[in-house]
Design an enzyme around this catalytic site. Sequence first.
Site, PDB file in Angstrom:
ATOM      1  N   LEU A 198      -3.986   5.337  -7.181  1.00 50.94           N
ATOM      2  CA  LEU A 198      -3.510   3.790  -5.997  1.00 50.94           C
ATOM      3  C   LEU A 198      -4.476   3.923  -4.347  1.00 50.94           C
ATOM      4  CD1 LEU A 198      -0.178   2.055  -6.242  1.00 50.94           C
ATOM      5  CD2 LEU A 198      -2.953   1.934  -7.630  1.00 50.94           C
ATOM      6  N   ALA A 221      -6.537  -6.703 -15.564  1.00 48.99           N
ATOM      7  CA  ALA A 221      -8.132  -6.302 -16.873  1.00 48.99           C
ATOM      8  C   ALA A 221      -7.715  -6.530 -17.801  1.00 48.99           C
ATOM      9  CB  ALA A 221      -8.156  -4.686 -17.004  1.00 48.99           C
ATOM     10  N   GLU A 265     -16.453 -10.034  21.517  1.00 47.53           N
ATOM     11  CA  GLU A 265     -18.010 -10.815  22.360  1.00 47.53           C
ATOM     12  C   GLU A 265     -18.145  -9.279  23.090  1.00 47.53           C
ATOM     13  OE1 GLU A 265     -14.238 -13.212  21.472  1.00 47.53           O
ATOM     14  OE2 GLU A 265     -14.515 -11.642  21.101  1.00 47.53           O
TER      15      GLU A 265
END
Length: 341
Positions: free
Chosen positions: A201, A152, A46
């Site tokens: 990671l 996977a 906003e």
Amino acid sequence: MQRCLQLAQKGAGWVAPNPMVGAVLVYQDQIIGEGFHAQYGQAHAEVNCINSVAEENRAKITSSTLYVSLEPCVHFGKTPPCTNLIIAHQIKKVVIGCMDPFDAVNGKGAKRLMQEGVEVIGPILEKECKDLNKRFFNFHLNRRPYIILKWAQTADEIIGAKGQEIKISNSYTQRLVHTWRSEEAAILVGTQTAITDNPQLNTRFGLKPNPLRMVIDRTLQLNQSFHLLNDHQPTWVFNTIKNEIQNAVRYIQLIEQPSLLKPILAYAYEHQVQSILVEGGAKLLQSFINQALWDEARVIKASHAIGTNYEYVIQAPHLFNEQLMNEAKVGTDIIQYFKRN
């Protein structure tokens, strides 16, 4: 409201634990201001929306309608309440996408505006607005992080080989996985995955931010030579031996029990971790599935099979009580997106 959602998405990966929010200011069917929450701790949607209004249009603000994808906040946090800003600019109508489940807001923002004579309309596109912030809503309603399982598998449903790192997905899918990492608060792996793959990671290919790294290492088998224990980004090591902080690595001792998942999620919730991408291994992924502690799964299916190329192969996890939401082809791979029923 659709435009609010488009704007809000630009904050993905940068605003957590705050929600993604977009805002649009409309005067006589013309957009005169737009904004979104871009960075945690900085101005809300906003504020950015109203600040974006050109000088020649500032006088129109009081006669405009403010569209915002989430109920405006009414409390002091990192920034002042957005309701105060709306009231100060004498905006007479606010259209809200959905209500905010956070206890400090939850209906109070809309009530405050109405008490000041502001017409509040909504929810509008409520489902879409909630879906955008599914992590935020889950965190506050279910009091645990949003859990995304990812793996996977080959055409013959193999996820890996014991003691050996094998490549399954193609390079295009691998880049997509790094995008997924940048969108979540943390990534979690088990001990065997850390030992076999020695993963970093992190996010590469110029993507930011890096997620918090998490690893389950009950008996502290990992040593300083592993990527996970470097100081390149914060890492939590869940174990049953010690509590200790070594630079960017925090060792978190949990009471020994058959499954550490619920204590891990409770600790993550307590420390404002809203989402976790679980990347393996198969045993850890299956534990989340068996205990119904998951919300979404992304299964990458390669077109090739391993067959008898490896002596000891690891079978892929098996989902149950799942709903297929979408399927996409990425090069030679097919990615299936599931949610838990």
